[in-house]
Write a protein that holds these residues in place. Structure first.
Motif, PDB file in Angstrom:
ATOM      1  N   HIS A  85      -7.380   6.118   1.114  1.00 41.65           N
ATOM      2  CA  HIS A  85      -7.815   5.929   2.492  1.00 41.65           C
ATOM      3  C   HIS A  85      -9.340   5.786   2.476  1.00 41.65           C
ATOM      4  O   HIS A  85     -10.065   6.742   2.762  1.00 41.65           O
ATOM      5  CB  HIS A  85      -7.364   7.116   3.335  1.00 41.65           C
ATOM      6  CG  HIS A  85      -5.937   7.541   3.060  1.00 41.65           C
ATOM      7  ND1 HIS A  85      -4.850   6.793   3.461  1.00 41.65           N
ATOM      8  CD2 HIS A  85      -5.424   8.594   2.380  1.00 41.65           C
ATOM      9  CE1 HIS A  85      -3.726   7.391   3.069  1.00 41.65           C
ATOM     10  NE2 HIS A  85      -4.050   8.486   2.407  1.00 41.65           N
ATOM     11  N   ARG A  92       0.832  -1.216   0.000  1.00 42.33           N
ATOM     12  CA  ARG A  92       0.000   0.000   0.000  1.00 42.33           C
ATOM     13  C   ARG A  92       0.867   1.267   0.000  1.00 42.33           C
ATOM     14  O   ARG A  92       0.644   2.189  -0.791  1.00 42.33           O
ATOM     15  CB  ARG A  92      -0.940  -0.034   1.225  1.00 42.33           C
ATOM     16  CG  ARG A  92      -1.650   1.279   1.527  1.00 42.33           C
ATOM     17  CD  ARG A  92      -2.518   1.766   0.387  1.00 42.33           C
ATOM     18  NE  ARG A  92      -3.002   3.115   0.646  1.00 42.33           N
ATOM     19  CZ  ARG A  92      -2.370   4.222   0.301  1.00 42.33           C
ATOM     20  NH1 ARG A  92      -1.205   4.183  -0.353  1.00 42.33           N
ATOM     21  NH2 ARG A  92      -2.883   5.396   0.590  1.00 42.33           N
ATOM     22  N   HIS A 148      -7.206   8.513  -3.956  1.00 42.94           N
ATOM     23  CA  HIS A 148      -6.048   8.977  -4.718  1.00 42.94           C
ATOM     24  C   HIS A 148      -6.225   8.476  -6.146  1.00 42.94           C
ATOM     25  O   HIS A 148      -6.047   7.293  -6.428  1.00 42.94           O
ATOM     26  CB  HIS A 148      -4.749   8.462  -4.115  1.00 42.94           C
ATOM     27  CG  HIS A 148      -4.453   9.075  -2.769  1.00 42.94           C
ATOM     28  ND1 HIS A 148      -4.571  10.417  -2.529  1.00 42.94           N
ATOM     29  CD2 HIS A 148      -4.058   8.525  -1.600  1.00 42.94           C
ATOM     30  CE1 HIS A 148      -4.260  10.673  -1.269  1.00 42.94           C
ATOM     31  NE2 HIS A 148      -3.947   9.546  -0.677  1.00 42.94           N
ATOM     32  N   GLU A 189      -6.043  15.790   1.445  1.00 45.32           N
ATOM     33  CA  GLU A 189      -4.963  15.809   2.437  1.00 45.32           C
ATOM     34  C   GLU A 189      -3.655  16.402   1.944  1.00 45.32           C
ATOM     35  O   GLU A 189      -2.788  16.732   2.742  1.00 45.32           O
ATOM     36  CB  GLU A 189      -4.710  14.395   2.988  1.00 45.32           C
ATOM     37  CG  GLU A 189      -4.337  13.364   1.917  1.00 45.32           C
ATOM     38  CD  GLU A 189      -3.961  12.008   2.470  1.00 45.32           C
ATOM     39  OE1 GLU A 189      -4.137  11.758   3.661  1.00 45.32           O
ATOM     40  OE2 GLU A 189      -3.457  11.177   1.682  1.00 45.32           O
ATOM     41  N   HIS A 190      -3.456  16.561   0.656  1.00 44.75           N
ATOM     42  CA  HIS A 190      -2.154  17.038   0.174  1.00 44.75           C
ATOM     43  C   HIS A 190      -2.042  18.553   0.156  1.00 44.75           C
ATOM     44  O   HIS A 190      -0.941  19.088   0.066  1.00 44.75           O
ATOM     45  CB  HIS A 190      -1.862  16.503  -1.239  1.00 44.75           C
ATOM     46  CG  HIS A 190      -1.730  15.014  -1.283  1.00 44.75           C
ATOM     47  ND1 HIS A 190      -1.803  14.291  -2.440  1.00 44.75           N
ATOM     48  CD2 HIS A 190      -1.518  14.104  -0.294  1.00 44.75           C
ATOM     49  CE1 HIS A 190      -1.656  12.998  -2.181  1.00 44.75           C
ATOM     50  NE2 HIS A 190      -1.491  12.863  -0.879  1.00 44.75           N
TER      51      HIS A 190
HETATM   52 ZN    ZN Z   1      -2.822   9.553   1.081  1.00 45.38          ZN
END
Ligand code: ZN
Ligand code: FAD
Ligand code: MLT
Length: 559
Positions: A470, A423, A477, A511-512
């Motif tokens: 996630h 992962r 993603h 999240e990025h």
């Molecule tokens: Zn991630």
């Protein structure tokens, strides 16, 4: 009958004990675990391999385990493909000899970097996609030095880019033009750790993995974990509000960060470094800096609540034939595993193939067939037998209801790590495969994979569309992998991907962050009134706009 056999197999598999993923078990742990598992009770290193032999749990397929054929790893270089075109703000100064003399005077020569090779690395992001042309990197050692740097830069109108581990994926951590790079790597001390409360106070430049190791010895863990842990810094994590692999259990940094020390653009040091769980004395301003990507201030110190390390960790690697089964599995995992669920990650067959092809020493734990989806589930708890019982019941139910087509339960630390390696290795495998267009989206779980399929139809055979992420947090993603960067492919992806996400009430950055890549795209996820308020806050804290210009907020609102 088949189901009953499957159930028995699962129950037996679930009885095999697991080691911890994050720390190498000591001998007393190995002995304890091996004796309860019915393996040899004295496990010397020589016998370890035998003891760590893989246990397969397979419903309908044969037990044969194949080694995957690894193909050669190819490295390629790409030019910059930043789709956002910005102009250098003409009101910014350029560095001169007097500036260098000043910086050398306050920092000493070693912390004033002009070396070509070092600058080349610091000017280039992790994906080799964004490249700046800074001629100067400063590496302050403490808050006072950083404060002097910023006060000076502000007075001279010198733009700066804060940089931690430079693992960011949206072009936020490197200069766009000639901004001075302020790297926090020298600010890497642990200040204090309170074993009763679990509160860790440290400097922003501490590498996440070092904090994880430090806490492991104290019997605690960090509440966040990500594939870039070996390089990223806690200051960078906080500035991006990094999510990562454990958010489903421990929540976001907005919950676990208790305090921050921050230096503003004019050099003022703002002490918000509280260690209290509860403090309602007015506005909680630290939250402004969590996720602001270095656009409002530079984080110098951090106080963070860390959970205790629990002894019972289980990791299952499961296969599902369709996305609806993945969703149902998540629904069941949340109910049946409850408080012990610590990760729920997914990858599709395309992601699995990339990892198998491009990463050394990775093999498919479920090689007997090709599945469309793989799920990694981790549980962490304090009561081995209770946790096992819960996991067994969950796996039995998942098999009997046909949600899971195949699966294996890690029976030791090494096997658990190898599941995680699959992962966590996806971003690296994508890099090795060629050019990658990366999108990090929050979407309602039931809609999430529709986007991957729509993108596949849109691109036809022009590129490999890969989905992972996630799942437990509703974070997809979506990556488009191609042999090389190609404007025609980009035009097929954008703005389609942003419009699709917006239409489904998602976020274009789960999240990025926004960085340079998505600063101008912010309206897909935020109302114009909200963006205007963000710009006002930016102007209040950084009136000249020297902190990480061209990032996060559309340039037109702040320059
Ligand atoms: Zn991630
Ligand atoms: P950098 O990349 O150096 O900087 C990121 C941003 O923060 C920039 O805008 C920079 O200006 C700013 N910044 C850095 N330090 C400071 C500071 N002290 N004060 C103010 N601003 C600062 N992200 C996730 O959220 N979840 C994941 O699971 C995840 N996995 C990843 C896996 C891999 C293999 C890679 C390469 C990246 C991954 N990321 C993930 C993205 C990245 O690692 C995170 O965003 C991380 O938090 C960045 O930390 P850093 O120290 O490298 O920051
Ligand atoms: C991950 O979850 O692996 C990271 O966020 C990196 C990526 O999106 O590629």
């Amino acid at each position: 009958m088949q189901n009953r056999m499957a159930a028995a197999a699962a129950a037996a598999a679930a009885k095999k004990l697991l080691h911890q993923r994050r720390s190498i078990p000591n001998f007393s742990q190995i002995n304890r675990l091996s004796s309860t598992s019915g393996f040899t009770h004295h496990c010397a290193p020589g016998h370890l391999k035998q003891f760590l032999a893989s246990y397969r749990w397979d419903l309908w397929k044969s037990c044969l385990i194949h080694m995957q054929n690894m193909s050669a790893i190819h490295h390629r270089k790409f030019g910059s493909v930043a789709s956002t075109i910005v102009q250098r703000n003409p009101t910014f100064s350029t560095i001169n000899d007097d500036d260098l003399i000043y910086f050398e005077k306050i920092l000493g020569v070693k912390k004033v970097i002009q070396d070509h090779e070092e600058l080349k690395t610091a000017n280039t992001d992790w994906m080799h996609k964004y490249k700046g042309s800074s001629k100067l990197m400063l590496q302050p050692e403490n808050t006072a030095e950083l404060s002097q740097i910023l006060e000076y830069c502000n007075s001279r109108r010198l733009a700066v880019v804060p940089q931690g581990g430079n693992t960011g994926l949206v072009g936020g951590s490197v200069p766009v033009f000639d901004e001075i790079i302020i790297n926090t790597r020298r600010m890497n001390s642990i200040i204090s750790f309170d074993k009763v409360s679990g509160v860790l106070v440290c400097e922003a430049g501490c590498i996440l993995e070092n904090l994880i190791s430090f806490l492991d010895k104290e019997g605690f863990i960090m509440p966040l974990d990500l594939g870039a842990k070996g390089s990223c810094q806690i200051g960078g994590n906080i500035s991006t509000n990094a999510g990562g692999l454990r958010l489903v259990r421990y929540g976001s940094l907005h919950g676990t960060v208790l305090g921050l020390e921050v230096v503003l653009a004019n050099g003022s040091v703002i002490d918000m470094l509280g260690t209290l769980r509860k403090d309602n004395t007015g506005y909680d301003l630290k939250h402004l800096f969590i996720g602001s990507e270095g656009s409002l201030g530079i984080v110098t110190k951090v106080s963070i609540l860390t959970p205790p390390k629990l002894s019972s960790v289980n990791i299952a690697f499961l296969a599902c034939q369709d996305y609806i089964s993945c969703q149902k599995l998540l629904f069941q995992a949340k109910r049946r595993l409850g408080e012990i669920l610590s990760a729920f990650e997914f990858l599709d067959a395309q992601a699995m193939n990339l990892v198998l092809r491009h990463l050394d020493s990775v093999r498919n734990p479920l090689p007997s067939s090709i599945y469309n989806f793989y799920i990694l589930i981790e549980t962490t708890g304090s009561n081995e037998s209770n946790d096992k019982e819960k996991l067994e019941a969950f796996l039995l139910h998942a098999m009997e209801s046909g949600l899971v087509s195949d699966g294996t339960l890690a029976q030791d630390f090494s096997q658990g790590s190898s599941f995680w390696h699959i992962r966590e290795g996806i971003p690296e495998a994508l890099m090795k495969a060629g050019a990658v267009y990366k999108y990090d989206l929050s979407l309602p779980v039931e809609k999430m994979y529709d986007l991957v399929e729509d993108m596949r139809i849109r691109l036809g055979g022009a590129a490999n569309v890969v989905g992972y992420g996630h799942l437990g947090d509703g974070n997809l993603h979506l990556n488009v992998s191609a042999p090389q960067y190609d404007d025609a492919i980009l035009a097929q992806i954008e703005p389609f991907v942003y419009e699709w996400t917006s239409r489904h009430h998602g976020s274009i950055s789960a999240e990025h962050g926004l960085g340079l890549m998505k600063a101008e795209k912010i309206y897909y996820s935020k109302s114009s009134e909200t963006v205007q308020l963000m710009a006002s806050i930016k102007k209040l804290l950084d009136p000249i706009g020297i902190l990480n210009p061209y990032k996060v907020i559309p340039s037109s609102l702040v320059s």
